[in-house]
Design an enzyme around this catalytic site. Structure first.
Site, PDB file in Angstrom:
ATOM      1  N   GLY A   1     -93.974  -7.106 -27.657  1.00  0.00           N
ATOM      2  CA  GLY A   1     -93.942  -5.680 -27.313  1.00  0.00           C
ATOM      3  C   GLY A   1     -92.509  -5.166 -27.144  1.00  0.00           C
ATOM      4  O   GLY A   1     -92.280  -3.970 -27.090  1.00  0.00           O
TER       5      GLY A   1
ATOM      6  N   GLU B   1     -93.567  -3.979 -12.853  1.00  0.00           N
ATOM      7  CA  GLU B   1     -92.299  -4.315 -13.504  1.00  0.00           C
ATOM      8  C   GLU B   1     -91.103  -3.701 -12.774  1.00  0.00           C
ATOM      9  O   GLU B   1     -90.007  -3.598 -13.310  1.00  0.00           O
ATOM     10  CB  GLU B   1     -92.338  -3.863 -14.966  1.00  0.00           C
ATOM     11  CG  GLU B   1     -93.467  -4.516 -15.770  1.00  0.00           C
ATOM     12  CD  GLU B   1     -93.108  -5.889 -16.375  1.00  0.00           C
ATOM     13  OE1 GLU B   1     -91.970  -6.063 -16.809  1.00  0.00           O
ATOM     14  OE2 GLU B   1     -93.990  -6.778 -16.411  1.00  0.00           O
TER      15      GLU B   1
ATOM     16  N   HIS C   1     -91.010  -0.444 -21.332  1.00  0.00           N
ATOM     17  CA  HIS C   1     -90.801   0.041 -19.955  1.00  0.00           C
ATOM     18  C   HIS C   1     -90.443   1.522 -20.039  1.00  0.00           C
ATOM     19  O   HIS C   1     -89.851   1.959 -21.035  1.00  0.00           O
ATOM     20  CB  HIS C   1     -89.621  -0.676 -19.278  1.00  0.00           C
ATOM     21  CG  HIS C   1     -89.890  -2.088 -18.869  1.00  0.00           C
ATOM     22  ND1 HIS C   1     -88.943  -3.082 -18.999  1.00  0.00           N
ATOM     23  CD2 HIS C   1     -90.977  -2.675 -18.307  1.00  0.00           C
ATOM     24  CE1 HIS C   1     -89.438  -4.226 -18.539  1.00  0.00           C
ATOM     25  NE2 HIS C   1     -90.672  -4.008 -18.120  1.00  0.00           N
TER      26      HIS C   1
ATOM     27  N   CYS D   1     -81.202  -1.588 -17.718  1.00  0.00           N
ATOM     28  CA  CYS D   1     -81.980  -2.790 -17.372  1.00  0.00           C
ATOM     29  C   CYS D   1     -81.179  -3.723 -16.493  1.00  0.00           C
ATOM     30  O   CYS D   1     -81.741  -4.479 -15.706  1.00  0.00           O
ATOM     31  CB  CYS D   1     -82.362  -3.566 -18.628  1.00  0.00           C
ATOM     32  SG  CYS D   1     -83.541  -2.729 -19.680  1.00  0.00           S
TER      33      CYS D   1
HETATM   34  N1  SUO Z   1     -85.666  -4.339 -18.787  1.00  0.00           N
HETATM   35  C1  SUO Z   1     -85.365  -5.139 -19.936  1.00  0.00           C
HETATM   36  C2  SUO Z   1     -86.140  -6.399 -19.936  1.00  0.00           C
HETATM   37  C3  SUO Z   1     -85.940  -7.210 -21.168  1.00  0.00           C
HETATM   38  C4  SUO Z   1     -86.723  -8.489 -21.128  1.00  0.00           C
HETATM   39  N2  SUO Z   1     -86.428  -9.310 -22.275  1.00  0.00           N
HETATM   40  C5  SUO Z   1     -86.781 -10.610 -22.310  1.00  0.00           C
HETATM   41  O1  SUO Z   1     -87.330 -11.144 -21.389  1.00  0.00           O
HETATM   42  C6  SUO Z   1     -86.467 -11.377 -23.585  1.00  0.00           C
HETATM   43  C7  SUO Z   1     -86.321 -12.854 -23.363  1.00  0.00           C
HETATM   44  C8  SUO Z   1     -86.362 -13.642 -24.635  1.00  0.00           C
HETATM   45  O2  SUO Z   1     -87.046 -13.259 -25.570  1.00  0.00           O
HETATM   46  O3  SUO Z   1     -85.687 -14.692 -24.686  1.00  0.00           O
HETATM   47  C9  SUO Z   1     -88.223  -8.193 -21.040  1.00  0.00           C
HETATM   48  O4  SUO Z   1     -88.844  -8.000 -22.093  1.00  0.00           O
HETATM   49  O5  SUO Z   1     -88.749  -8.135 -19.924  1.00  0.00           O
END
Ligand code: SUO
Length: 444
Positions: free
Chosen positions: A24, A174, A250, A368
């Protein structure tokens, strides 16, 4: 008494890597398996944070989490020495191992929801760590997040810490990424805007078809109750499910607010007109809704550039500056929009670009990377001062990164037992630099 907004940025941890863990989240999936540079990632984050401190903002840092998370691996049945646990997990459950190694706590906008004392009934600042149940790698964050927040905001005269919400999809939470506080002055009671992706307990309610809606209405309502907010200072808005399906995982990928300004995309919300009218009615005085039309910036460009995952900050002269990723300057439609925005009669008068590409490639922009805490002088004086970023802490943290971090990390490297030693050595030293006490399980 002075009131202001402080920003607490997540220090990128030593295991920063691209594992493609976030279905997503377009960037996370499209950069999966690429080589990451944890050293550069940590330094990019520190540069941005320091620039804000130099602009006169109150800027703190939050420590990363202990990764690889051997405790979770033991909890699900891997046993033996640390090295054996890691190697067995790499062989038998590589996807779980990758989840247990993510440095995702760097995105502190998802660490917690925070309500400032001006909004709450008991006049204290309330914190609830986000349970992040939608993603395995993030669902293992809340306990340590709570420990770190308590180690910083420890004075119970000013700060209240709640347990994260029940770990079930009905309460998917979140954190601040789906929460925006609008106000006239930081010290005045404001309106807390909660944006949710779905109503979990109502099967009739609309929701996205392709990608998950990570935040539920039920979770947002629970936070508002826990933080002792009133009906007249809360607004609940549903995020447009169609944009979630286009990668807006988000709300902070499609809207950002500060004081009396809400900067948002035309397609961000459901029932936009009614909801914005509700905000206007609850937040007395001037309110600026800066709506970006699809004709100028498409959802695809918004998701790619992170135009809305920017920080909107008030400068000392009362004007606002947008802290944007350099990706915004590289996207022609977005750059044209931002250049035009500065010529309009709005509080936003300046844009500053920062290179946070290591984080962007996992779907995390400037917004973020930070958790906002609106505070006053007395509250600021009551926090752990060793997390506040000044010249000395900036120098120390850069030296600490140079000493402990690798400059290249692939998902395949996560099975290297040396990474456990490197990471624990670094974090143990960090808790001494930031005087956090024993916040990690390996220290207990
Ligand atoms: N607020 C931004 C959050 C980004 C976060 N990305 C991640 O966890 C990616 C990690 C990875 O794919 O190695 C997420 O989707 O929650």
């Amino acid at each position: 008494m002075k009131h202001f907004e402080a920003n607490f940025d997540g220090l990128v941890g030593p295991t920063h890597n691209y594992a493609g863990l976030s279905f997503g989240n377009v960037a996370s999936l499209s950069n999966a398996a690429q080589a990451a540079n944890p050293k550069a990632a940590a330094k990019q984050g520190l540069q941005k944070a320091k620039a804000l401190a130099d602009m006169g903002m109150v800027q703190g840092m939050l420590a990363p989490q202990e990764r690889p998370d051997l405790h979770t691996l033991r909890r699900i049945g891997f046993s033996g020495t640390d090295k054996e646990v890691l190697q067995k997990a790499a062989e038998q459950a590589p996807a779980v191992l990758r989840a247990c190694c993510s440095a995702s706590s760097m995105w502190t906008a998802n660490a917690a929801t925070v309500s400032p004392s001006a909004d709450t009934h008991d006049g204290r600042v309330h914190f609830t760590p986000a349970n992040l149940v939608d993603k395995l790698h993030r669902s293992i964050e809340p306990q340590t997040t709570g420990n770190i927040l308590k180690a910083i905001f420890s004075d119970s005269r000013y700060f209240v810490h709640h347990q994260h919400l029940p770990e079930h999809s009905s309460f998917g939470d979140e954190g601040a990424a789906n929460h925006t506080r609008l106000c006239q002055e930081y010290g005045h009671a404001g309106v807390e805007v909660f944006v949710y992706g779905q109503e979990a307990t109502n099967p009739q309610a609309i929701k996205p078809k392709k990608f998950p809606a990570r935040q539920t209405l039920e979770a947002s309502q629970a936070i508002a109750r826990l933080h002792r907010l009133d009906e007249d200072n809360t607004v609940f808005i549903q995020q447009n499910p169609e944009v979630i399906d286009q990668g807006v995982f988000h709300n902070d990928v499609i809207a950002v607010g500060n004081r009396n300004v809400l900067f948002h995309h035309e397609q961000a919300f459901v029932d936009t007109k009614t909801k914005l009218a509700e905000i206007r009615a609850k937040l007395e005085g001037d309110v600026h809704f800066i709506e970006v039309p699809t004709a100028k910036v498409s959802i695809q460009d918004a998701v790619k550039s992170y135009l809305f995952n920017t920080q909107l900050l008030s400068m000392s002269d009362g004007k606002m500056v947008i802290i944007a990723p350099t990706d915004c300057a590289e996207n022609p439609a977005v750059k044209t929009y931002l250049d035009e925005l500065l010529t309009l009669d709005t509080p936003i008068q300046k844009v500053e670009y920062f290179d946070v590409k290591q984080s962007m490639q996992n779907g995390g922009g400037p917004a973020c990377l930070r958790l906002r805490v609106a505070m006053n002088d007395a509250e600021l004086a009551a926090i752990n001062q060793h997390v506040l970023l000044d010249d000395s802490l900036f120098t120390r943290l850069n030296a600490w990164v140079d000493k402990h971090y690798r400059d290249r990390l692939l998902p395949a490297d996560l099975a290297d037992p040396q990474l456990i030693i490197e990471s624990r050595t670094a974090l143990d030293e960090l808790t001494q630099i930031m005087k956090l006490g024993s916040v990690y399980q390996f220290q207990r």
